[in-house]
Design a protein around this motif. Structure first.
Motif, PDB file in Angstrom:
ATOM      1  N   PHE A  13       5.879 -15.067   0.636  1.00 57.66           N
ATOM      2  CA  PHE A  13       5.248 -15.331  -0.659  1.00 57.66           C
ATOM      3  C   PHE A  13       3.725 -15.322  -0.541  1.00 57.66           C
ATOM      4  CE2 PHE A  13       9.240 -17.696  -2.111  1.00 57.66           C
ATOM      5  CZ  PHE A  13       9.664 -16.638  -2.892  1.00 57.66           C
ATOM      6  N   CYS A  14       3.194 -15.954   0.509  1.00 64.40           N
ATOM      7  CA  CYS A  14       1.740 -15.978   0.719  1.00 64.40           C
ATOM      8  C   CYS A  14       1.201 -14.560   0.907  1.00 64.40           C
ATOM      9  CB  CYS A  14       1.394 -16.823   1.944  1.00 64.40           C
ATOM     10  SG  CYS A  14       1.687 -18.584   1.753  1.00 64.40           S
ATOM     11  N   SER A  15       1.903 -13.762   1.704  1.00 63.60           N
ATOM     12  CA  SER A  15       1.476 -12.384   1.956  1.00 63.60           C
ATOM     13  C   SER A  15       1.555 -11.542   0.687  1.00 63.60           C
ATOM     14  CB  SER A  15       2.349 -11.760   3.047  1.00 63.60           C
ATOM     15  OG  SER A  15       2.238 -12.483   4.232  1.00 63.60           O
ATOM     16  N   PHE A  16       2.587 -11.748  -0.115  1.00 61.03           N
ATOM     17  CA  PHE A  16       2.737 -11.019  -1.374  1.00 61.03           C
ATOM     18  C   PHE A  16       1.588 -11.346  -2.323  1.00 61.03           C
ATOM     19  CE2 PHE A  16       4.656 -10.735  -5.691  1.00 61.03           C
ATOM     20  CZ  PHE A  16       4.840  -9.357  -5.726  1.00 61.03           C
ATOM     21  N   ASN A  17       1.228 -12.616  -2.419  1.00 62.93           N
ATOM     22  CA  ASN A  17       0.100 -13.019  -3.269  1.00 62.93           C
ATOM     23  C   ASN A  17      -1.205 -12.408  -2.773  1.00 62.93           C
ATOM     24  OD1 ASN A  17       1.700 -14.536  -4.969  1.00 62.93           O
ATOM     25  ND2 ASN A  17       1.331 -16.444  -3.881  1.00 62.93           N
ATOM     26  N   ALA A  18      -1.397 -12.381  -1.457  1.00 64.20           N
ATOM     27  CA  ALA A  18      -2.608 -11.782  -0.890  1.00 64.20           C
ATOM     28  C   ALA A  18      -2.652 -10.288  -1.184  1.00 64.20           C
ATOM     29  CB  ALA A  18      -2.663 -12.032   0.615  1.00 64.20           C
ATOM     30  N   TYR A  19      -1.518  -9.619  -1.055  1.00 66.45           N
ATOM     31  CA  TYR A  19      -1.452  -8.185  -1.358  1.00 66.45           C
ATOM     32  C   TYR A  19      -1.830  -7.922  -2.810  1.00 66.45           C
ATOM     33  CZ  TYR A  19       0.627  -3.780  -2.772  1.00 66.45           C
ATOM     34  OH  TYR A  19       0.832  -2.546  -3.324  1.00 66.45           O
ATOM     35  N   LEU A  20      -1.251  -8.685  -3.723  1.00 64.04           N
ATOM     36  CA  LEU A  20      -1.540  -8.474  -5.139  1.00 64.04           C
ATOM     37  C   LEU A  20      -2.996  -8.786  -5.477  1.00 64.04           C
ATOM     38  CD1 LEU A  20       1.635  -9.879  -6.911  1.00 64.04           C
ATOM     39  CD2 LEU A  20       0.980  -7.484  -6.623  1.00 64.04           C
ATOM     40  N   SER A  21      -3.573  -9.777  -4.835  1.00 62.98           N
ATOM     41  CA  SER A  21      -4.936 -10.195  -5.161  1.00 62.98           C
ATOM     42  C   SER A  21      -6.007  -9.320  -4.538  1.00 62.98           C
ATOM     43  CB  SER A  21      -5.168 -11.634  -4.709  1.00 62.98           C
ATOM     44  OG  SER A  21      -4.354 -12.495  -5.428  1.00 62.98           O
ATOM     45  N   TRP A  22      -5.809  -8.916  -3.279  1.00 60.47           N
ATOM     46  CA  TRP A  22      -6.903  -8.278  -2.561  1.00 60.47           C
ATOM     47  C   TRP A  22      -6.637  -6.856  -2.088  1.00 60.47           C
ATOM     48  CZ3 TRP A  22      -6.513 -13.458   0.026  1.00 60.47           C
ATOM     49  CH2 TRP A  22      -7.281 -14.396  -0.650  1.00 60.47           C
ATOM     50  N   LEU A  23      -5.411  -6.448  -1.945  1.00 60.34           N
ATOM     51  CA  LEU A  23      -5.140  -5.135  -1.378  1.00 60.34           C
ATOM     52  C   LEU A  23      -4.646  -4.102  -2.393  1.00 60.34           C
ATOM     53  CD1 LEU A  23      -3.381  -6.185   1.938  1.00 60.34           C
ATOM     54  CD2 LEU A  23      -5.736  -5.438   1.614  1.00 60.34           C
ATOM     55  N   ARG A  24      -3.912  -4.529  -3.367  1.00 63.48           N
ATOM     56  CA  ARG A  24      -3.260  -3.591  -4.275  1.00 63.48           C
ATOM     57  C   ARG A  24      -4.266  -2.734  -5.058  1.00 63.48           C
ATOM     58  NH1 ARG A  24      -0.702  -4.524  -9.631  1.00 63.48           N
ATOM     59  NH2 ARG A  24       0.724  -2.792  -9.930  1.00 63.48           N
ATOM     60  N   TYR A  25      -5.283  -3.361  -5.636  1.00 69.31           N
ATOM     61  CA  TYR A  25      -6.262  -2.606  -6.418  1.00 69.31           C
ATOM     62  C   TYR A  25      -7.067  -1.634  -5.552  1.00 69.31           C
ATOM     63  CZ  TYR A  25     -10.136  -1.467  -9.494  1.00 69.31           C
ATOM     64  OH  TYR A  25     -11.071  -0.797 -10.224  1.00 69.31           O
ATOM     65  N   PRO A  26      -7.629  -2.070  -4.406  1.00 65.49           N
ATOM     66  CA  PRO A  26      -8.358  -1.101  -3.574  1.00 65.49           C
ATOM     67  C   PRO A  26      -7.469   0.059  -3.097  1.00 65.49           C
ATOM     68  CG  PRO A  26      -8.916  -3.315  -2.892  1.00 65.49           C
ATOM     69  CD  PRO A  26      -7.802  -3.438  -3.882  1.00 65.49           C
ATOM     70  N   LEU A  27      -6.219  -0.221  -2.769  1.00 64.80           N
ATOM     71  CA  LEU A  27      -5.317   0.860  -2.366  1.00 64.80           C
ATOM     72  C   LEU A  27      -5.041   1.811  -3.537  1.00 64.80           C
ATOM     73  CD1 LEU A  27      -2.728  -1.011  -0.134  1.00 64.80           C
ATOM     74  CD2 LEU A  27      -4.460   0.631   0.594  1.00 64.80           C
TER      75      LEU A  27
END
Length: 103
Positions: A13-27
């Protein structure tokens, strides 16, 4: 065994939240997506951090190791859906928002 399972679920869950917050848009942008086409998504608030903290303090504390402490702290730090991030944003907004309105 329950402690490790809960830590794994909380970590996901923590990793999923981090992905959505910081990685998804730049990718998305890196892969050629247009800014206007991007759709923001919300993570799963509180649950990941809550599971990690309860597990870290409750079940896994008797298996003390520095690696476990570091893992728990990293998971908590990256979880943008945690209560600690909410409180930090509220405090910063209180002080920065107040300064912006005075200028």
């Amino acid at each position: 065994m329950i402690g490790w399972i809960l830590l794994t679920i909380g970590g996901l869950f923590c990793s999923f939240n981090a992905y959505l917050s910081w990685l998804r848009y730049p990718l998305f942008r890196l892969l050629g997506g247009a800014r206007d086409d991007y759709r923001w998504s919300s993570g799963i608030p509180v649950l990941g951090s809550l599971l990690v903290v309860l597990d870290w303090v409750g079940w896994l504390r008797h298996e003390y190791s520095v690696a476990l402490d570091v893992l728990a702290i990293v998971l908590l730090a990256i979880d943008s859906g945690g209560i600690h991030w909410f409180l930090l944003v509220m405090v910063l907004d209180r002080f920065w928002g107040q300064n912006r309105s005075n200028s």
